[in-house]
Each structure stands twice: as structure tokens, then as C-alpha cells.
Design a protein around this motif. Structure first.
Motif, PDB file in Angstrom:
ATOM      1  N   ASP B 163      78.038  40.821 -11.739  1.00  0.00           N
ATOM      2  CA  ASP B 163      78.791  41.275 -12.913  1.00  0.00           C
ATOM      3  C   ASP B 163      78.221  40.711 -14.202  1.00  0.00           C
ATOM      4  O   ASP B 163      77.989  41.439 -15.167  1.00  0.00           O
ATOM      5  N   THR B 164      78.003  39.381 -14.210  1.00  0.00           N
ATOM      6  CA  THR B 164      77.540  38.761 -15.450  1.00  0.00           C
ATOM      7  C   THR B 164      76.143  39.233 -15.806  1.00  0.00           C
ATOM      8  O   THR B 164      75.788  39.332 -16.969  1.00  0.00           O
ATOM      9  N   PHE B 165      75.354  39.545 -14.766  1.00  0.00           N
ATOM     10  CA  PHE B 165      74.007  40.041 -15.048  1.00  0.00           C
ATOM     11  C   PHE B 165      74.068  41.288 -15.923  1.00  0.00           C
ATOM     12  O   PHE B 165      73.397  41.394 -16.950  1.00  0.00           O
ATOM     13  N   LEU B 166      74.918  42.231 -15.552  1.00  0.00           N
ATOM     14  CA  LEU B 166      75.032  43.463 -16.330  1.00  0.00           C
ATOM     15  C   LEU B 166      75.600  43.186 -17.722  1.00  0.00           C
ATOM     16  O   LEU B 166      75.170  43.752 -18.715  1.00  0.00           O
ATOM     17  N   LEU B 167      76.575  42.276 -17.726  1.00  0.00           N
ATOM     18  CA  LEU B 167      77.205  41.907 -18.992  1.00  0.00           C
ATOM     19  C   LEU B 167      76.169  41.424 -19.995  1.00  0.00           C
ATOM     20  O   LEU B 167      76.152  41.825 -21.159  1.00  0.00           O
ATOM     21  N   TYR B 168      75.265  40.585 -19.511  1.00  0.00           N
ATOM     22  CA  TYR B 168      74.231  40.053 -20.412  1.00  0.00           C
ATOM     23  C   TYR B 168      73.188  41.088 -20.739  1.00  0.00           C
ATOM     24  O   TYR B 168      72.722  41.194 -21.868  1.00  0.00           O
ATOM     25  N   LEU B 169      72.818  41.872 -19.738  1.00  0.00           N
ATOM     26  CA  LEU B 169      71.801  42.887 -19.974  1.00  0.00           C
ATOM     27  C   LEU B 169      72.273  43.861 -21.051  1.00  0.00           C
ATOM     28  O   LEU B 169      71.502  44.300 -21.886  1.00  0.00           O
ATOM     29  N   GLU B 170      73.567  44.128 -21.026  1.00  0.00           N
ATOM     30  CA  GLU B 170      74.142  45.078 -21.960  1.00  0.00           C
ATOM     31  C   GLU B 170      74.006  44.623 -23.421  1.00  0.00           C
ATOM     32  O   GLU B 170      74.057  45.430 -24.333  1.00  0.00           O
ATOM     33  N   LYS B 171      73.842  43.316 -23.600  1.00  0.00           N
ATOM     34  CA  LYS B 171      73.645  42.811 -24.958  1.00  0.00           C
ATOM     35  C   LYS B 171      72.329  43.301 -25.547  1.00  0.00           C
ATOM     36  O   LYS B 171      72.154  43.349 -26.747  1.00  0.00           O
ATOM     37  N   TYR B 172      71.376  43.595 -24.665  1.00  0.00           N
ATOM     38  CA  TYR B 172      70.028  43.886 -25.151  1.00  0.00           C
ATOM     39  C   TYR B 172      69.590  45.320 -24.850  1.00  0.00           C
ATOM     40  O   TYR B 172      68.532  45.748 -25.273  1.00  0.00           O
ATOM     41  N   ALA B 173      70.368  46.030 -24.089  1.00  0.00           N
ATOM     42  CA  ALA B 173      69.947  47.385 -23.727  1.00  0.00           C
ATOM     43  C   ALA B 173      71.166  48.274 -23.594  1.00  0.00           C
ATOM     44  O   ALA B 173      72.263  47.806 -23.318  1.00  0.00           O
ATOM     45  N   LYS B 174      70.945  49.584 -23.794  1.00  0.00           N
ATOM     46  CA  LYS B 174      72.018  50.538 -23.627  1.00  0.00           C
ATOM     47  C   LYS B 174      72.063  50.933 -22.141  1.00  0.00           C
ATOM     48  O   LYS B 174      71.077  51.414 -21.589  1.00  0.00           O
ATOM     49  N   LEU B 175      73.204  50.657 -21.518  1.00  0.00           N
ATOM     50  CA  LEU B 175      73.341  51.007 -20.103  1.00  0.00           C
ATOM     51  C   LEU B 175      74.265  52.211 -19.987  1.00  0.00           C
ATOM     52  O   LEU B 175      75.387  52.173 -20.467  1.00  0.00           O
ATOM     53  N   VAL B 176      73.769  53.275 -19.399  1.00  0.00           N
ATOM     54  CA  VAL B 176      74.598  54.458 -19.235  1.00  0.00           C
ATOM     55  C   VAL B 176      74.920  54.642 -17.758  1.00  0.00           C
ATOM     56  O   VAL B 176      74.026  54.688 -16.914  1.00  0.00           O
ATOM     57  N   ASN B 177      76.192  54.705 -17.535  1.00  0.00           N
ATOM     58  CA  ASN B 177      76.668  54.895 -16.175  1.00  0.00           C
ATOM     59  C   ASN B 177      76.959  56.376 -15.999  1.00  0.00           C
ATOM     60  O   ASN B 177      77.968  56.864 -16.455  1.00  0.00           O
ATOM     61  N   PRO B 178      76.037  57.117 -15.371  1.00  0.00           N
ATOM     62  CA  PRO B 178      76.206  58.576 -15.324  1.00  0.00           C
ATOM     63  C   PRO B 178      77.502  58.947 -14.611  1.00  0.00           C
ATOM     64  O   PRO B 178      77.909  58.252 -13.682  1.00  0.00           O
ATOM     65  N   SER B 179      78.062  60.042 -15.086  1.00  0.00           N
ATOM     66  CA  SER B 179      79.355  60.428 -14.517  1.00  0.00           C
ATOM     67  C   SER B 179      79.225  60.629 -13.013  1.00  0.00           C
ATOM     68  O   SER B 179      78.201  61.066 -12.499  1.00  0.00           O
TER      69      SER B 179
END
Lengths: 205, 712
Positions: B163-179
Motif C-alpha cells: 500500500d505505502t509503495f503506491l502511496l509514495y509512487l503516486e507523489k511522483y507519477a500519475k497512476l491510473v487505475n483503469p475501470s
């Protein structure tokens, strides 16, 4: 092709169960004897090299099960034999009387090119046992061998290592000349053989 | 000092699982590292093995950042992690090169959550597994959340290390969770990427009508699998050679829900990839050769969505401890009623075998001398009855010796039995001594002596020779009797057990050898289906008569395993737990284990026979039984899949075009046979194979013996 020497001479040992086929082979190959070799099931083989005149001969000695019904699946290892050794127990007349059946069975299964000249060697084993009542006489055995294509005959004791080396030397010589005559014949039939071989493919159905 | 990079985030105890074996797992850190002067898209996502960090002294920094939950640490300088490492599975990749991240939460049955990074270069990096229970920072966070009565992360799922990995990654990149998917995140996707995704969605919806798409999809799928396979020691180069189709765009693929499903199914089986990849290698290799049968099989494997099930070896087999007397007694209530189901007891015996002190009781049930459902009292009664029966049978010939001694067949058989008993299991203490002088001074064993047990063996076999007149005594039977006699230490009970055992073994001994022939033929079919590459090799070596199994099958591996192992093997086989012919899967397991050696080194029948004969007394029974079970489970699944596929085909009008008439040989197919099918492309499940699914023992009786025929 014409001077090709077969790498391995294949020798099949047949005879009733308990006549000492395994013991003969083990005595010849390992110089060992045991009364407790288990009844052979299926088949196995042992290798031994032997000096015949000026060249070394490699022999593959095939040990088989003595009970008749187990022979029907034996085609796999009869084929390509260069010599067949028929063994009986000199104290067991039944095993002697069975020799002819063993010989015929071999010829049917192995289907050698020329059944008339295919080399057999007869070995009467267990001469160490003193049992004059039952014993198959040497004369009788020799007469049988003479009447059936002059098969060489030896008396042996696998237990005491009597006559074993001598028997196998003749077996080796006969196998060698058989292999050489096969080679000679193949020179004339190669073209046909190659053709046949290429047609042979494993059945997948 | 080389240029240092800034460590923005780190998580400890993140593992790569290079092989199915957990002891090969490699611990490391996943981190976000900004090289000097790099912008956000240049930030590296890295996984570094602990050992590498210890070498360059960065270990402490990674630990500190991991535990720094409030981000008080402003400067944590580490060396720039290399893009890949020759010595380990370590990697790093800049955010701009990441196409998507596949994200798998921990679940029941799969304790470690994992993430897998797919690059824009169509590369799948090794999956990394978050071992939450070992990571101090994750444990702290979980504790904190539990204290707050909010164990869930923001997305409503249970909190885990990823969870925290994504949380931090999101600070530096746009993460799109496709529908439609919460497992895939596209990283800084372009409009094109997003379009591709929605297009492929439509395509999937239309897949049933669009054969070409299915084909592409399948190719793509195999590509992915080869990529996944590269996670393992199975080298990527080899994997790629196997799939010579033009590499499709993996990024297209990863957006397809079907593929995500594949990943889902697959994530949990990743640890089996090494085995799995070898399976594919075999298939691919084999497919290069021309054979109608095998070509069909390959097509079947490659062409079906369900083929995953067939190839993913997600079966496990583990032997358990043998059942001791305490455990055995607990199976029964005070009056001796079984309190478990028969199936449960058999399952337990199948997987563990029995301890010696349990055998005299348990074998009575396994050999069906006494019924599973009975009381102690009833059992005693049955055993008494068996003792009477044996004595009566024995008396029949014992009282008739005058006549018998003139009967040539009888004398023949008697001497055959005597010869064989004196050379059966003489190394077992029961039979070793020969201290008693022989009862018959004219016997050829008069000199060597005998003992009471050898004499009992002879009596039992002579009695059997009389009892089953058509069959009589045949070589090999003494091998089957001796373990029974030693275990029961009671000739009457051993005789009853032997008769029961012989019911199923009779087919091995009948005169025309058809029973042995049939079993060797079934092995032939089994090897064609399960070990096709080996089969081709054996065919070239003129060995598909499988004669080298003759001894093994005839006396159920009595000559191949040590005494104690034979007892275990037989009780396992007697359960008929999966199949009454499980013995053939034991044979298959032995071939499976040795197939590489056979294919590499043994090219002729004599070589193979010698090799197989010499396995005697060298094989590890536990290993062979585990393999045999896995072979069986895979076999059953293969049959199931072929059946399902055949059913699909017969109900589908679409697939029928361009096919040819094909008559099926097995019963299931008979009603479909009138339709036009394409199932000549499916492996042929012969009746022999299908019968292997049965637990009913096969009984073949010898025909009546011609009086002129001897005991040979």
C-alpha cells in the motif's frame, strides 16, 4: 562397410528355471557364485570382454527368465542375437528334454536370417552335484547335440567354476563368426535394408 | 565518492522468489531513488537485495528510511542502484520507462502480496513479494491501525506492505487505475495507452465471434508466460526461442481483462514457474517434430484458454508420517467400529503408510479379508474361519500325497516352488537361517538345510497351486507372498491375504501374458500423453514396448525397493485411493524423474534396460510417490480438459467449419461422433487411459489349464 566389426556380440542364454543361467553368467563375468540369486524376472544382461586370437571381443550376455510363459514378451531382446546358449541341469532330465523346445522357440522369436546355420551352444550345468540316479549322461547329451546341427556341448559347474571359461570361449568364437557372416550378407542386402528402415516409423495411434 | 542519489522511500523484507523452494527466496528492499538532478520521471523504482546493500554500506540508510514514518529524514544518500545485476535479481527502472504495475494483495492461500512491474520496453520484471510479517515498518503500521480499529487501507482492503509503495509512487507519477480493474495501474499513461485499453476491452467482449483475436490473444498470453517464466532460473533466452511468434505489444496485452485474470490465476502459482516453464519447453520442443498425434496435442495446449490449468503444476504432494498404533486405534470406537469414513482412512494410508506394528491389523482391511465396517468380535470370527479354510485346503493335498507323487504336473510345480522359496528374500531374518535339516532327504536342498518359515512358505504356495488350479504357481509369486507372511506371522492369515492379493495380480501371471501386455500398453499411452518428448525418444530407441517395466509391474516393484519400502508401497497401492492401477503412475513417476538422463544419454533399448534395471535399490520411495501423485493429478486434469474441450466443440457450430469427420473410440464421444468435429486435434484418450480413473480392481482369470500343458 564390408570390414565393419560389430561392436558388441549379443548372446542369449535360455533354459528351464533353476538350471543356473544367472549363476553361469555371474561366474563368468564376476567370478562369483551364490545359491541365492533370485529367480530372474524380465531380462538383464552383463558385459564381458574376451581376447579371441588377436582381437578383443565384447560380449553382451543376456540373462532371461526360465519360466516359459515369460518368453512371449521376449522378442525385444532375442533380436539381433549372434549366438544362443541352451542350458540344462545335468541332474534334471526334464530340463534336458526341454532343450529342443527352447531352441525352436528361439528360432521363431529371433527369426535369424539362416536358422540352419545359426550357432547354438549347449551347456549341462551343475556337474558338481553327485546324483548318479537322475543324471543325464554325457553320451546322451552329445548324441542330442550331434543330431541337432552339431551343437558344441560343454559340461560345467557354475558353483565350482568348472568348464565355464572354456564354454564361453567357444560361445564367443561362434558368435563372432556368426556376426562376420551377417556382415558379409548385409553387403548384398544393404540397399533393401536402408529402404525398409526409413519406412519404419513408430505407431502413434 | 561516486555520485550519490537520494532515497525517497524504502520497504524492507521484500523478496524475489526465484524458485518454488522457499529457501531460495531472496530478501531485499524496494525503494524509490532520485539520482542527482533527476526530475520526477527519472526517479528510479528499485529492488535491491539485502546482500548487495551490505556490500556498498547502504543497508543502514534503507532501514532508516523504511522506519521513518513521519518523513523527518531529509537527506538519505545512497548509491544509484544499477538497472540490473548479474549476481542477483536486483533491478531499477526510471518511472518514465514503466508502463504498468500489476498489484496483487495478499489473500487466503497466498500470504504475500506482490507487485510486478511492466516496462514500456515490454519487459516484465521479477515479481516482488512483500513479506509483511517480517517487515518492522509494516508491522508497526498494522499495529497502529489495529489500535485505531481501522485495519483497512484507504481502498477498503486490509492494509499491507505494498500500500505505502503506491502511496509514495503516486507523489511522483500519475497512476491510473483503469475501470474494471483494481489490480493494474497504468503509470503516466498517454492518451493512446488509455484508448488502447478501452479498445481492447471492446475486443474482448467480441471475442467469441473473432477467431483471429483469440489467436492473437493466445500468442500474447504465451508471450507473457514466457516473460513470467524468465523470473525463474529458466533463462529468458531459452524461453524466447521457444516462442518464435512475432512478439506482440505486451502493453496491449496487459490491459486486457482476460490477461489480468491470467495474472490473477497465475500470481498464486508463480512459485511453480520453473517446473511450468520446463513443461512448456517440452511442448515447444516436441511440437517441432512432425507427428499427427503430437501436433494435435500441441494445438490443444496452445489453443485453449483453459490450457493454463493443464500446464500450471499447482498440485502439491507431500508425504506424511506413517500411522502409528495410537493413531490407528483412535480410528475405532471401543467395540471396534470405524469412526472415520473408509475414504478418510485410505487417504491417510495413501499419504503416510503404516508403522510396522499397525500392519498386521491394517492389512487385513486393505486386502479385504475383513470388512471395514465390522466389530472386533466379527473380525475374530472371520479370522478363525480363515484358519479353518486354510487347514482344509492344505489337508486336501497333504492327505493325497500318494497320488500326487505320481502326478507329473504336481511334482514339477512342487520342485519349482521349492527352488524359488529357497531363493526368495533370504536376507530377511525370517528366512535367513537354514538350521533345520530338510524333511525330504532326497530333496536337492537336503544338504543346505531349511527352516520352519521356508517350509511354511512352500506349504502356502503348494496350497495356492491347488487352490487356483488353472493358474497354479508361477515365478514371482513367492516374492508376493513373503512380505505377507512376515507381516502376519501366521500362515493361515497370510494365505488368505495372498489369495486376495492374487485376485488383482492374477492378470500379471496368466499364460498368454495379455495382462502384462495390457499394462505395458497402458504405460505406452500414458507416456504419450504425459511425457510426449520422452515418448519420442523411446520410440527412436525401439523401447516403446516398455519391457524394462516388466519386472517392476509383475511383482509391484518388489525387486526395486528395500524391504521396508516395499511394504509401504504396497499398502499405498492397496488403498486404490486414486486409481486401482496407481502402480502405473509409479512407473510413470520413475520415467519422469529420469527422463532427462534417458533422453540425453541413452539411445538404445539395451542401454535403457540396463539403466532401469540398475535403479533397483537406489530409488527414493518418498520422492517417487510424490511424483506419482502429481502425475496422477495432472493426468486426471488433462482428461477432464480434453473432455470439456470436446464438449465445447460438439456444441459449437462456429468451430465446426472446415473440419473433417472423426469417429471417436471412447464411449463419451459416441453421440458426438455423428457431428463434424475438429477433435482430431485433441489427444486421443484411449479406453486404457480412461480406465486409470477407476478405483475398481481389474480381475482377469486364467483360462482352464489343458491337462497336457505343464506349469511353465
Amino acid at each position: 562397410m564390408s570390414h565393419r566389426k560389430k561392436a558388441m556380440l549379443k548372446i542369449v542364454i535360455l533354459g528351464d528355471s533353476g538350471v543356473g543361467k544367472t549363476s553361469l553368467i555371474r561366474q563368468y563375468v564376476d567370478n562369483k557364485f551364490s545359491t541365492q540369486y533370485k529367480a530372474t524376472i524380465g531380462a538383464d544382461f552383463f558385459n564381458r570382454e574376451l581376447q579371441v586370437d588377436d582381437h578383443t571381443v565384447k560380449m553382451q550376455l543376456w540373462d532371461t527368465a526360465g519360466q516359459e510363459r515369460f518368453q512371449s514378451l521376449g522378442v525385444a531382446f532375442y533380436r539381433g542375437a549372434d549366438c544362443c546358449v541352451l542350458v540344462y541341469d545335468v541332474n534334471n532330465p526334464k530340463s534336458f528334454e526341454a532343450l529342443k523346445a527352447w531352441r525352436d522357440e528361439f528360432l521363431v522369436q529371433a527369426n535369424p536370417r539362416d536358422p540352419e546355420t545359426f550357432p547354438f551352444v549347449v551347456v549341462g550345468n551343475k556337474v558338481d552335484i553327485e546324483d548318479n540316479n537322475k543324471r543325464v549322461s554325457t553320451k546322451r547329451a552329445q548324441a542330442f547335440c550331434r543330431a541337432n546341427g552339431n551343437m558344441p556341448y560343454f559340461e560345467t559347474s557354475a558353483k565350482e567354476a568348472i568348464g565355464v571359461e572354456a564354454a564361453f570361449e567357444v560361445i564367443a568364437r561362434n558368435a563372432l563368426s556368426q556376426a562376420e557372416s551377417e556382415d558379409y550378407n548385409e553387403d548384398f542386402t544393404d540397399a533393401i535394408n536402408i529402404h525398409l528402415d526409413s519406412d519404419k516409423s513408430p505407431c502413434m495411434c | 565518492m561516486t555520485s550519490k542519489a537520494k532515497l525517497l522511500y524504502s520497504k524492507s523484507k521484500v523478496y524475489v522468489h526465484p524458485t518454488p523452494n522457499s529457501k531460495d527466496n531472496i530478501p531485499g528492499f524496494v525503494g524509490l531513488v532520485r539520482p542527482s538532478h533527476a526530475e520526477d520521471s527519472g526517479i528510479l523504482v528499485a529492488w535491491v537485495p539485502e546482500d548487495d546493500l551490505k556490500v556498498n554500506h547502504d543497508y543502514d540508510q534503507y532501514v532508516k528510511v523504511d522506519l521513518d514514518e513521519n518523513l523527518v529524514l531529509k537527506e538519505a544518500l545512497v548509491s544509484t542502484p544499477p538497472p540490473s545485476s548479474f549476481s542477483s535479481y536486483g533491478f531499477s527502472v526510471p518511472i518514465r520507462d514503466i508502463y504498468s504495475i500489476y498489484y496483487k494483495r495478499p489473500s487466503l492461500g497466498w500470504w504475500w502480496g506482490s507487485i510486478t512491474i511492466n516496462t514500456r520496453g515490454s519487459e516484465t520484471l521479477p515479481a516482488i513479494f512483500f513479506h509483511d510479517s517480517e517487515s518492522p515498518s509494516t508491522k508497526n503500521e498494522q499495529k497502529k491501525r489495529n489500535k485505531d480499529f481501522d485495519p483497512f487501507s484507504n481502498d477498503g482492503n486490509l492494509y499491507w506492505g505494498g500500500d505505502t509503495f503506491l502511496l509514495y509512487l503516486e507523489k511522483y507519477a500519475k497512476l491510473v487505475n483503469p475501470s474494471g480493474s483494481n489490480n493494474i495501474f497504468l503509470v503516466n499513461p498517454t492518451q493512446e495507452d488509455l484508448d488502447l485499453y478501452s479498445n481492447s476491452n471492446n475486443k474482448v467482449a467480441a471475442k467469441d465471434e473473432e477467431d483471429p483475436f483469440v489467436k492473437v490473444f493466445n500468442d500474447v498470453k504465451w508471450k507473457v508466460l514466457s516473460k513470467l517464466a524468465s523470473v525463474t532460473k529458466f533463462s529468458r533466452n531459452t524461453a524466447q526461442q521457444l516462442f518464435d511468434s512475432t512478439p506482440p505489444k505486451v502493453k496491449t496485452l496487459l490491459n486486457i481483462p482476460e490477461v489480468q485474470k491470467v495474472n490473477d490465476d497465475f500470481g498464486s502459482a508463480k512459485v511453480y514457474l520453473a517446473k511450468w516453464a520446463l513443461g512448456i519447453a517440452e511442448e515447444a520442443q516436441r511440437s517441432k517434430r512432425k507427428s499427427v498425434y503430437n501436433e494435435g496435442y500441441r494445438k490443444f495446449l496452445k489453443g485453449e484458454l483453459g490450457d493454463f490449468e493443464l500446464l500450471s503444476i499447482d498440485f502439491e504432494s507431500e508425504r506424511r508420517n506413517p500411522i502409528g498404533i495410537k493413531e490407528w486405534n483412535a480410528f475405532f470406537d471401543p467395540i471396534g467400529h470405524l469412526v472415520l469414513t473408509v475414504e478418510e482412512v485410505k487417504e491417510r494410508i495413501f499419504h503416510g503408510g503404516l508403522q510396522p506394528e499397525v500392519r498386521p491389523q491394517a492389512w487385513l482391511f486393505l486386502l479385504e479379508i475383513i470388512p471395514w465396517v465390522s466389530t472386533d468380535k466379527e473380525r475374530k470370527k472371520i479370522l478363525n474361519q480363515k484358519r479353518h479354510e486354510y487347514n482344509d485346503l492344505k489337508k486336501l493335498w497333504w492327505d493325497d500325497l500318494e497320488n500326487k507323487n505320481h502326478d507329473e504336473f504336481w511334482l514339477d510345480q512342487k520342485s519349482r516352488i521349492e527352488k524359488d522359496v529357497h531363493r526368495t528374500d533370504r536376507s530377511v531374518s525370517f528366512f535367513a537361517e537354514a538350521e533345520v535339516s530338510h524333511p525330504d532327504p532326497n530333496s536337492r536342498f537336503a544338504e543346505t538345510g531349511t527352516n520352519a518359515h521356508l517350509e511354511q512358505m512352500k506349504d502356502m504356495l503348494i496350497t495356492y497351486n491347488e487352490y487356483n488350479k488353472n493358474l497354479g504357481y508361477i515365478q514371482g509369486m513367492s516374492d508376493l507372498l513373503s512380505p505377507l507372511y512376515v507381516v502376519f506371522q501366521d500362515d493361515a492369515v497370510a494365505f488368505a491375504a495372498f489369495c486376495k492379493f492374487m485376485d488383482r495380480m492374477e492378470r500379471n501371471f496368466i499364460r498368454d501374458q495379455s495382462g502384462m501386455r495390457d499394462q505395458l500398453l497402458t504405460i505406452d499411452h500414458l507416456v504419450q500423453l504425459m511425457l510426449p518428448q520422452l515418448y519420442e525418444h523411446l520410440a527412436q530407441a525401439d523401447s516403446t514396448h516398455f519391457f524394462f517395466f516388466f519386472r517392476m509391474i509383475l511383482v509391484w516393484f518388489k525387486r526395486e525397493f528395500a524391504w521396508d519400502d516395499v511394504l509401504t508401497l504396497w499398502e499405498v497401492l492397496w488403498t486404490n485411493y486414486y486409481s486401482s492401477d496407481f502402480v502405473l503412475f509409479v512407473a510413470l513417476a520413475i520415467l519422469d524423474k529420469h527422463k532427462d538422463i534417458i533422453m540425453t544419454h541413452l539411445n538404445q533399448f539395451d542401454e535403457i534396460l540396463k539403466y532401469m534395471n540398475e535403479l533397483s535399490m537406489t530409488m527414493d520411495l518418498k520422492d517417487i510417490l510424490e511424483r506419482a501423485e502429481i502425475q496422477f493429478l495432472n493426468f486426471r486434469k488433462a482428461i477432464d480438459m480434453v473432455d470439456r474441450k470436446r464438449q465445447d466443440m460438439s456444441s459449437s457450430t462456429f468451430l465446426a467449419s472446415g473440419s473433417t469427420d472423426y469417429s471417436l473410440t471412447d464411449t463419451e464421444g459416441s453421440k458426438a461422433a455423428k457431428q463434424k468435429l475438429t477433435d482430431h486435434e485433441l489427444p486421443n484418450i484411449t479406453r486404457d487411459l480412461r480406465n486409470l480413473l477407476s478405483k475398481e480392481i481389474v480381475i482377469v482369470k486364467e483360462v482352464e489349464r489343458d491337462p497336457d500343458v505343464g506349469g511353465g
